[in-house]
Design a protein around this motif. Structure first.
Motif, PDB file in Angstrom:
ATOM      1  N   GLN A 191       4.660   1.027  -5.171  1.00 46.14           N
ATOM      2  CA  GLN A 191       4.003   1.345  -6.432  1.00 46.14           C
ATOM      3  C   GLN A 191       2.596   0.740  -6.441  1.00 46.14           C
ATOM      4  O   GLN A 191       2.417  -0.454  -6.289  1.00 46.14           O
ATOM      5  CB  GLN A 191       4.822   0.774  -7.601  1.00 46.14           C
ATOM      6  N   LEU A 192       1.562   1.578  -6.628  1.00 48.55           N
ATOM      7  CA  LEU A 192       0.181   1.116  -6.545  1.00 48.55           C
ATOM      8  C   LEU A 192      -0.344   0.675  -7.908  1.00 48.55           C
ATOM      9  O   LEU A 192      -0.022   1.271  -8.938  1.00 48.55           O
ATOM     10  CB  LEU A 192      -0.713   2.240  -6.012  1.00 48.55           C
ATOM     11  N   THR A 193      -1.183  -0.375  -7.890  1.00 50.13           N
ATOM     12  CA  THR A 193      -1.938  -0.729  -9.085  1.00 50.13           C
ATOM     13  C   THR A 193      -3.174   0.171  -9.136  1.00 50.13           C
ATOM     14  O   THR A 193      -3.471   0.915  -8.189  1.00 50.13           O
ATOM     15  CB  THR A 193      -2.365  -2.208  -9.037  1.00 50.13           C
ATOM     16  N   PHE A 194      -3.937   0.076 -10.231  1.00 51.60           N
ATOM     17  CA  PHE A 194      -5.145   0.886 -10.351  1.00 51.60           C
ATOM     18  C   PHE A 194      -6.118   0.581  -9.208  1.00 51.60           C
ATOM     19  O   PHE A 194      -6.720   1.482  -8.630  1.00 51.60           O
ATOM     20  CB  PHE A 194      -5.842   0.619 -11.702  1.00 51.60           C
TER      21      PHE A 194
ATOM     22  N   GLN B  92       0.804  -1.213   0.000  1.00 55.94           N
ATOM     23  CA  GLN B  92       0.000   0.000   0.000  1.00 55.94           C
ATOM     24  C   GLN B  92       0.842   1.271   0.000  1.00 55.94           C
ATOM     25  O   GLN B  92       0.331   2.355  -0.256  1.00 55.94           O
ATOM     26  CB  GLN B  92      -0.938  -0.008   1.213  1.00 55.94           C
TER      27      GLN B  92
ATOM     28  N   GLU C 293      -5.487  -0.652  -6.190  1.00 54.12           N
ATOM     29  CA  GLU C 293      -4.980  -0.152  -4.911  1.00 54.12           C
ATOM     30  C   GLU C 293      -5.063   1.373  -4.845  1.00 54.12           C
ATOM     31  O   GLU C 293      -5.264   1.945  -3.772  1.00 54.12           O
ATOM     32  CB  GLU C 293      -3.535  -0.620  -4.715  1.00 54.12           C
ATOM     33  N   TYR C 294      -4.925   2.017  -5.985  1.00 52.87           N
ATOM     34  CA  TYR C 294      -5.042   3.482  -6.037  1.00 52.87           C
ATOM     35  C   TYR C 294      -6.465   3.915  -5.668  1.00 52.87           C
ATOM     36  O   TYR C 294      -6.674   4.808  -4.847  1.00 52.87           O
ATOM     37  CB  TYR C 294      -4.677   3.956  -7.445  1.00 52.87           C
TER      38      TYR C 294
ATOM     39  N   SER D 178       2.446  -1.222 -12.665  1.00 59.71           N
ATOM     40  CA  SER D 178       2.532  -0.123 -11.699  1.00 59.71           C
ATOM     41  C   SER D 178       2.729   1.230 -12.378  1.00 59.71           C
ATOM     42  O   SER D 178       2.667   2.263 -11.724  1.00 59.71           O
ATOM     43  CB  SER D 178       3.691  -0.378 -10.734  1.00 59.71           C
TER      44      SER D 178
END
Length: 286
Positions: A32-35, A29, A37-38, A141
């Protein structure tokens, strides 16, 4: 209860609650966030802000909403550990944008990526010529992974056929003038050795801001007083000089002796020592 008191209390408990949930969700968290997680981070942050400042909003309703937004992704994360299909669905996959030195324009369009954005990403990797790139992939990411052409890749000891010692982590054995026993033990040293090394440098541990032991067992220190100069470690250069002196002595003995067997022995020892010096040269010079 006054509104400002209610806001302080609600904000405090929301902060503690979010901290606990973030620890449960793990380090992804804050990397580098994925979509997915964003979106998750934005929504949880918005809910936390609402339950902190909106005194008309029921606190436990907000807590319940946050729990839902945390437990579902946590469950999905556990499932994606076992399913590649789910990983691709929720986290996405990388897209190749340069292959065999050629830009794949169709893949750039799929990712809605312009040429300027690609060049900007390359510059962040210290690549200023597209012609230098053999392969590049836009990761899920959003980061760009770049492989330079073979002739432009950095030269390594492996290319030269050199064997180096295994590097061990550098241990910080003194911080803020306090000896750190656990890192000292991990470095295979004791307090007696540390005090002896500090005496050689002419400093006390109270004057040391930071001291580290490297993979070769050498101690380097940084003092609170930046005007004081600390001698650099000299054990390895001294050892290299001693080995070279021994090599020269063996060659001299082989030239001056008249005994055939002794001459042969000195020459053989000189050859062996020369090989040892060649193997250790890079290590002892640094």
């Amino acid at each position: 209860m006054a509104d400002w008191v209610s806001i302080v209390i609600r904000s405090f408990f929301a902060l503690v609650f979010l901290f606990v949930l973030t620890r449960i969700l793990g380090k992804k968290q804050i990397s580098q966030l994925t979509f997915f997680e964003y979106v998750l981070g934005i929504t949880i942050g918005d809910l936390a802000g609402t339950i902190s400042t909106d005194v008309d909003f029921r606190f436990w309703h907000g807590v319940t909403a946050i729990l839902v937004w945390v437990l579902i992704p946590l469950t999905l994360e556990i499932l994606t550990l076992k399913s590649k299909t789910l990983r691709l669905w929720f986290e996405g996959k990388g897209t190749v944008v340069i292959k065999d030195g050629k830009i794949l324009e169709d893949n750039l369009k799929k990712e809605r990526y312009t040429g300027d954005e690609l060049l900007a990403q390359l510059r962040t990797k210290s690549v200023f010529r597209m012609a230098d790139v053999e392969f590049a992939m836009l990761e899920a990411s959003g980061d760009l992974s770049v492989l330079l052409k073979s002739e432009l890749q950095p030269l390594t000891p492996n290319h030269l056929g050199m064997k180096l010692t295994i590097e061990k982590p550098t241990q910080s054995v003194i911080m803020d003038g306090v000896i750190q026993d656990e890192p000292l033990a991990a470095a295979g040293r004791g307090r007696g050795w540390l005090h002896k090394e500090l005496d050689k440098l002419g400093v006390t541990k109270e004057n040391v801001f930071l001291a580290q032991v490297d993979t070769h067992g050498e101690l380097t220190v940084d003092l609170y007083d930046d005007k004081l100069k600390v001698p650099q470690p000299s054990e390895r250069p001294a050892l290299l000089a001693t080995l070279k002196k021994c090599e020269a002595d063996l060659e001299l003995f082989s030239l001056t002796t008249s005994h055939p067997q002794a001459k042969k022995m000195y020459e053989a020892c000189s050859v062996q020592l020369t090989k040892v010096i060649q193997d250790l040269n890079m290590i002892l010079r640094n």
